[in-house]
Design an enzyme around this catalytic site. Structure first.
Site, PDB file in Angstrom:
ATOM      1  CB  SER A 161      -0.690   0.036   1.258  1.00  0.00           C
ATOM      2  OG  SER A 161      -0.226   0.705   2.496  1.00  0.00           O
ATOM      3  CE  LYS A 199      -2.386   1.743   4.597  1.00  0.00           C
ATOM      4  NZ  LYS A 199      -1.787   0.716   4.912  1.00  0.00           N
TER       5      LYS A 199
END
Length: 240
Positions: A161, A199
């Site tokens: 990701s 993230k």
């Protein structure tokens, strides 16, 4: 946002132009990315051209110009070629219980240590959050200038990701321990006291957004009491 192969090809073209002033041939690009045919290279070049990263110069064979690089790519970064990740096994648990080692200061009037030992604490998800690390598996010896002052620990990245930030599955990341972050920084975030993920940290009003660097993943929004920063990214190790 670029896919991993687009990212690799852009870097390969950029490095070749910087070194020789001549774009690589399609055969060289195919070999560098370990693709079976040149048609895959044609598709990647078309995608990069459509996204404004490169352009083909008219009336010149093999003429490619790199217009820009993703913001996350530092100048001089080499592309991956036949990347083989260094897998670091680790047991799973809470990040909150990690106790990183603080390097001991060097005695006065002595030379600074050649390396600093950083504990490898297991795995972290760069994708759908997984239960995060708890137990130290081994130590890494790193140059002090790579990490600077403070408490640090290392994690193996699991998932894709964050590929548009230059972070790939199998990379080892160095995290500076801390419980705060500025918007835009890449962090280890603990969600609901049990799930950890890597993230980019953002704020959406009173809420916290955990943003992926891959268009295949949605940004996730949480109330401020559900997310606890466990540290922020300061370094990355990749083995070829």
């Amino acid at each position: 946002m670029l896919t991993r192969k687009q990212h690799e090809l852009l870097l390969f073209i950029h490095e070749r132009l910087k070194e020789t002033g001549i774009p690589p041939s399609f055969d060289e690009m195919k070999e560098a990315l370990d693709l079976a045919s040149k048609s895959g290279i044609h598709r990647l070049i078309t995608a990069l051209e459509e996204r404004g990263f490169i352009r083909r110069l008219p009336n010149r064979a093999r003429a490619l110009e790199v217009l820009r690089l993703p913001d996350s790519i530092a100048p001089g970064l080499s592309p991956q070629k036949k990347f083989a990740p260094s897998v670091i096994e680790g047991s799973l648990g809470k990040v909150a219980s990690v106790q990183p080692v603080r390097p001991a200061p060097a005695p006065q009037n002595s030379e600074a240590p050649a390396t600093v030992s950083v504990p490898v604490m297991g795995r972290i998800a760069a994708g759908v959050p997984i239960s995060a690390i708890q137990n130290q598996t081994h130590m890494l010896s790193l140059p002090p200038e790579m990490i600077g002052a403070g408490e640090h620990y290392a994690l193996e990245v699991k998932g894709d990701s964050m590929i548009d930030a230059g972070i790939f599955d199998g990379d080892t990341i160095i995290i500076k321990r801390g419980d705060t972050a500025n918007p835009g920084e890449i962090v280890v975030a603990l969600v609901d006291e049990e799930e950890a993920t890597l993230k980019r940290f953002r704020r959406e009003g009173a809420s916290i957004a955990l943003e992926a660097a891959n268009p295949a993943y949605e940004t996730r929004i949480f109330g401020p009491d559900r997310v606890h920063v466990q540290g922020k990214l300061v370094g990355l190790i990749r083995r070829y």
